[in-house]
Design a protein around this motif. Structure first.
Motif, PDB file in Angstrom:
ATOM      1  N   ASN A  37      54.058  35.567  23.285  1.00  0.00           N
ATOM      2  CA  ASN A  37      54.772  35.285  22.033  1.00  0.00           C
ATOM      3  C   ASN A  37      55.724  36.410  21.632  1.00  0.00           C
ATOM      4  OD1 ASN A  37      53.454  32.840  21.806  1.00  0.00           O
ATOM      5  ND2 ASN A  37      51.818  33.659  20.482  1.00  0.00           N
ATOM      6  N   ASN A  38      55.448  37.623  22.109  1.00  0.00           N
ATOM      7  CA  ASN A  38      56.315  38.756  21.786  1.00  0.00           C
ATOM      8  C   ASN A  38      57.354  39.018  22.880  1.00  0.00           C
ATOM      9  OD1 ASN A  38      55.382  40.129  19.148  1.00  0.00           O
ATOM     10  ND2 ASN A  38      53.465  39.735  20.220  1.00  0.00           N
ATOM     11  N   ASN A  39      57.422  38.077  23.839  1.00  0.00           N
ATOM     12  CA  ASN A  39      58.456  38.123  24.886  1.00  0.00           C
ATOM     13  C   ASN A  39      58.395  39.403  25.722  1.00  0.00           C
ATOM     14  OD1 ASN A  39      59.575  35.624  23.852  1.00  0.00           O
ATOM     15  ND2 ASN A  39      60.467  36.863  22.201  1.00  0.00           N
ATOM     16  N   ILE A  40      57.171  39.809  26.033  1.00  0.00           N
ATOM     17  CA  ILE A  40      56.976  41.002  26.851  1.00  0.00           C
ATOM     18  C   ILE A  40      56.033  40.674  27.996  1.00  0.00           C
ATOM     19  CG2 ILE A  40      57.413  42.698  25.017  1.00  0.00           C
ATOM     20  CD1 ILE A  40      54.401  42.841  24.548  1.00  0.00           C
ATOM     21  N   GLU A  41      55.955  41.583  28.952  1.00  0.00           N
ATOM     22  CA  GLU A  41      54.998  41.449  30.042  1.00  0.00           C
ATOM     23  C   GLU A  41      54.593  42.837  30.503  1.00  0.00           C
ATOM     24  OE1 GLU A  41      57.169  39.050  32.741  1.00  0.00           O
ATOM     25  OE2 GLU A  41      58.433  40.688  33.477  1.00  0.00           O
ATOM     26  N   MET A  42      53.471  42.897  31.229  1.00  0.00           N
ATOM     27  CA  MET A  42      52.988  44.183  31.723  1.00  0.00           C
ATOM     28  C   MET A  42      53.982  44.775  32.717  1.00  0.00           C
ATOM     29  SD  MET A  42      49.883  44.904  30.485  1.00  0.00           S
ATOM     30  CE  MET A  42      49.201  45.958  31.752  1.00  0.00           C
ATOM     31  N   LYS A  43      54.188  46.071  32.607  1.00  0.00           N
ATOM     32  CA  LYS A  43      55.074  46.738  33.562  1.00  0.00           C
ATOM     33  C   LYS A  43      54.442  46.755  34.946  1.00  0.00           C
ATOM     34  CE  LYS A  43      57.749  50.991  34.143  1.00  0.00           C
ATOM     35  NZ  LYS A  43      58.087  52.321  33.547  1.00  0.00           N
ATOM     36  N   TRP A  44      53.098  46.920  34.951  1.00  0.00           N
ATOM     37  CA  TRP A  44      52.374  46.960  36.221  1.00  0.00           C
ATOM     38  C   TRP A  44      51.452  45.757  36.298  1.00  0.00           C
ATOM     39  CZ3 TRP A  44      55.101  50.577  38.278  1.00  0.00           C
ATOM     40  CH2 TRP A  44      55.501  51.686  37.527  1.00  0.00           C
ATOM     41  N   ARG A  45      51.486  45.058  37.397  1.00  0.00           N
ATOM     42  CA  ARG A  45      50.649  43.878  37.579  1.00  0.00           C
ATOM     43  C   ARG A  45      49.200  44.300  37.817  1.00  0.00           C
ATOM     44  NH1 ARG A  45      53.350  39.323  35.915  1.00  0.00           N
ATOM     45  NH2 ARG A  45      55.525  39.434  36.603  1.00  0.00           N
ATOM     46  N   LEU A  46      48.280  43.788  36.987  1.00  0.00           N
ATOM     47  CA  LEU A  46      46.863  44.101  37.144  1.00  0.00           C
ATOM     48  C   LEU A  46      46.077  42.812  37.307  1.00  0.00           C
ATOM     49  CD1 LEU A  46      46.469  46.803  34.340  1.00  0.00           C
ATOM     50  CD2 LEU A  46      46.768  47.197  36.791  1.00  0.00           C
ATOM     51  N   GLU A  47      45.058  42.851  38.154  1.00  0.00           N
ATOM     52  CA  GLU A  47      44.250  41.662  38.413  1.00  0.00           C
ATOM     53  C   GLU A  47      43.005  41.651  37.519  1.00  0.00           C
ATOM     54  OE1 GLU A  47      45.181  39.237  40.390  1.00  0.00           O
ATOM     55  OE2 GLU A  47      47.002  40.305  41.005  1.00  0.00           O
ATOM     56  N   GLY A  48      42.498  40.455  37.237  1.00  0.00           N
ATOM     57  CA  GLY A  48      41.247  40.319  36.498  1.00  0.00           C
ATOM     58  C   GLY A  48      41.431  40.469  34.996  1.00  0.00           C
ATOM     59  N   GLU A  49      40.281  40.575  34.275  1.00  0.00           N
ATOM     60  CA  GLU A  49      40.310  40.699  32.823  1.00  0.00           C
ATOM     61  C   GLU A  49      40.864  42.065  32.451  1.00  0.00           C
ATOM     62  OE1 GLU A  49      37.392  39.195  29.239  1.00  0.00           O
ATOM     63  OE2 GLU A  49      36.541  39.833  31.148  1.00  0.00           O
ATOM     64  N   LEU A  50      41.764  42.101  31.506  1.00  0.00           N
ATOM     65  CA  LEU A  50      42.484  43.327  31.209  1.00  0.00           C
ATOM     66  C   LEU A  50      41.852  44.071  30.028  1.00  0.00           C
ATOM     67  CD1 LEU A  50      46.132  42.045  31.711  1.00  0.00           C
ATOM     68  CD2 LEU A  50      44.669  43.264  33.319  1.00  0.00           C
ATOM     69  N   PHE A  51      41.027  45.066  30.356  1.00  0.00           N
ATOM     70  CA  PHE A  51      40.421  45.931  29.350  1.00  0.00           C
ATOM     71  C   PHE A  51      41.093  47.299  29.406  1.00  0.00           C
ATOM     72  CE2 PHE A  51      36.827  42.980  29.850  1.00  0.00           C
ATOM     73  CZ  PHE A  51      36.533  42.728  28.514  1.00  0.00           C
ATOM     74  N   PHE A  52      41.276  47.891  28.238  1.00  0.00           N
ATOM     75  CA  PHE A  52      41.821  49.240  28.159  1.00  0.00           C
ATOM     76  C   PHE A  52      40.919  50.068  27.255  1.00  0.00           C
ATOM     77  CE2 PHE A  52      45.291  46.431  29.169  1.00  0.00           C
ATOM     78  CZ  PHE A  52      45.955  47.104  30.190  1.00  0.00           C
ATOM     79  N   LEU A  53      40.559  51.252  27.715  1.00  0.00           N
ATOM     80  CA  LEU A  53      39.684  52.119  26.937  1.00  0.00           C
ATOM     81  C   LEU A  53      40.436  52.719  25.758  1.00  0.00           C
ATOM     82  CD1 LEU A  53      37.795  54.039  29.778  1.00  0.00           C
ATOM     83  CD2 LEU A  53      37.241  51.836  28.731  1.00  0.00           C
ATOM     84  N   HIS A  54      39.668  53.084  24.728  1.00  0.00           N
ATOM     85  CA  HIS A  54      40.260  53.742  23.565  1.00  0.00           C
ATOM     86  C   HIS A  54      41.057  54.968  24.025  1.00  0.00           C
ATOM     87  CE1 HIS A  54      40.578  55.563  19.560  1.00  0.00           C
ATOM     88  NE2 HIS A  54      40.243  56.695  20.144  1.00  0.00           N
ATOM     89  N   GLY A  55      42.297  55.058  23.572  1.00  0.00           N
ATOM     90  CA  GLY A  55      43.139  56.195  23.926  1.00  0.00           C
ATOM     91  C   GLY A  55      44.046  55.956  25.116  1.00  0.00           C
ATOM     92  N   GLU A  56      43.762  54.920  25.923  1.00  0.00           N
ATOM     93  CA  GLU A  56      44.622  54.637  27.078  1.00  0.00           C
ATOM     94  C   GLU A  56      45.949  54.028  26.627  1.00  0.00           C
ATOM     95  OE1 GLU A  56      41.751  53.946  30.937  1.00  0.00           O
ATOM     96  OE2 GLU A  56      42.359  52.185  29.798  1.00  0.00           O
ATOM     97  N   THR A  57      46.990  54.275  27.419  1.00  0.00           N
ATOM     98  CA  THR A  57      48.306  53.713  27.106  1.00  0.00           C
ATOM     99  C   THR A  57      48.593  52.512  28.005  1.00  0.00           C
ATOM    100  OG1 THR A  57      49.366  55.282  28.616  1.00  0.00           O
ATOM    101  CG2 THR A  57      49.237  55.900  26.291  1.00  0.00           C
ATOM    102  N   ILE A  58      49.415  51.605  27.478  1.00  0.00           N
ATOM    103  CA  ILE A  58      49.781  50.379  28.194  1.00  0.00           C
ATOM    104  C   ILE A  58      51.303  50.284  28.197  1.00  0.00           C
ATOM    105  CG2 ILE A  58      49.401  47.887  28.336  1.00  0.00           C
ATOM    106  CD1 ILE A  58      47.157  48.451  26.115  1.00  0.00           C
ATOM    107  N   ASP A  59      51.869  50.074  29.369  1.00  0.00           N
ATOM    108  CA  ASP A  59      53.328  49.983  29.501  1.00  0.00           C
ATOM    109  C   ASP A  59      53.759  48.520  29.589  1.00  0.00           C
ATOM    110  OD1 ASP A  59      53.836  52.777  29.562  1.00  0.00           O
ATOM    111  OD2 ASP A  59      53.124  52.835  31.635  1.00  0.00           O
ATOM    112  N   PHE A  60      54.707  48.150  28.729  1.00  0.00           N
ATOM    113  CA  PHE A  60      55.279  46.806  28.743  1.00  0.00           C
ATOM    114  C   PHE A  60      56.764  46.881  29.093  1.00  0.00           C
ATOM    115  CE2 PHE A  60      51.716  46.344  25.729  1.00  0.00           C
ATOM    116  CZ  PHE A  60      51.088  45.226  26.248  1.00  0.00           C
ATOM    117  N   VAL A  61      57.298  45.739  29.486  1.00  0.00           N
ATOM    118  CA  VAL A  61      58.749  45.577  29.644  1.00  0.00           C
ATOM    119  C   VAL A  61      59.123  44.250  28.989  1.00  0.00           C
ATOM    120  CG1 VAL A  61      58.942  46.929  31.768  1.00  0.00           C
ATOM    121  CG2 VAL A  61      58.453  44.468  31.903  1.00  0.00           C
TER     122      VAL A  61
END
Length: 221
Positions: free
Chosen positions: A153-177
């Motif tokens: 809905n925000n017209n973005i996608e992950m910069k890096w393709r990751l497989e499976g359920e996408l969990f990110f730990l507190h403090g980790e950064t996520i790159d979008f494009v």
């Protein structure tokens, strides 16, 4: 009469002696380990009393009061450790304590905590029983789960393709494009496409088609 005069003189003599005895001063009350004398800023004389109190975690053994007698204090009390026990360690959200698990714990006992999968422990891993109370417990910081609908809905996608359920730990950064054909608004910076997982929440950047103006961020609650 002479006889009555002698009796009065003798009575006065003993009264003076008795009064002198009553006015014999004592030094300041003796100190005790793990306790304090509750005193006033004054001299103490025969018949005066003072009380003692013990530090936290200790209690009076015997009478808490001493008396000044003929220039000396009676024996002061002692403060002994209370040895209070602690109940079972408190539960924490998204985590648990482990071994040894008892119904009560003596002073000096300790237990450890660990967090559920994908949660980060913040604070002391080990807590201690101190006079009936546990030291501060840790907290378990929640991870973030990528919401594919919000991403789309925000017209973005992950910069890096990751497989499976996408969990990110507190403090980790996520790159979008931005998706093809979409761009950040002119008032946005490229760095806003990199976001951080904070206490289970992700603030998603928004990309727009050229010529459109909408809110730059959407918040996942």
């Amino acid at each position: 009469s002479p006889k009555m005069s002698v009796i009065r003189d003798v009575s006065n003599f003993f009264a003076v002696v008795l009064e002198a005895k009553e006015k014999i001063p004592c030094d300041q009350p003796p100190p005790i380990e793990k306790g304090t004398a509750i005193t006033e800023d004054k001299m103490y004389y025969t018949g005066d009393t003072i009380r003692y109190s013990c530090d936290h975690g200790y209690r009076i053994n015997g009478s808490n009061e001493i008396t000044c007698k003929m220039g000396k204090w009676t024996s002061p009390p002692k403060c002994i450790e209370t040895r209070e026990t602690c109940p079972s360690p408190p539960a924490i959200k998204n985590g648990a304590s482990f071994g040894p698990l008892l119904t009560n714990y003596t002073t000096g006992s300790s237990v450890k905590y660990r967090c559920h999968r994908y949660h980060i422990l913040e604070g002391p891993e080990t807590v201690h029983c101190v006079q009936g109370k546990w030291t501060a417990q840790p907290t378990c910081l929640e991870p973030c789960t990528l919401n594919v609908d919000d991403v789309s809905n925000n017209n973005i996608e992950m910069k890096w393709r990751l497989e499976g359920e996408l969990f990110f730990l507190h403090g980790e950064t996520i790159d979008f494009v931005c998706k093809q054909g979409y761009y950040l608004s002119s008032s946005s910076r490229q760095s806003q496409l990199t976001v951080q997982c904070t206490h289970g929440k992700i603030i998603y950047p928004t990309c727009i088609m050229k010529g459109k103006t909408i809110a730059v961020f959407a918040i996942l609650l």
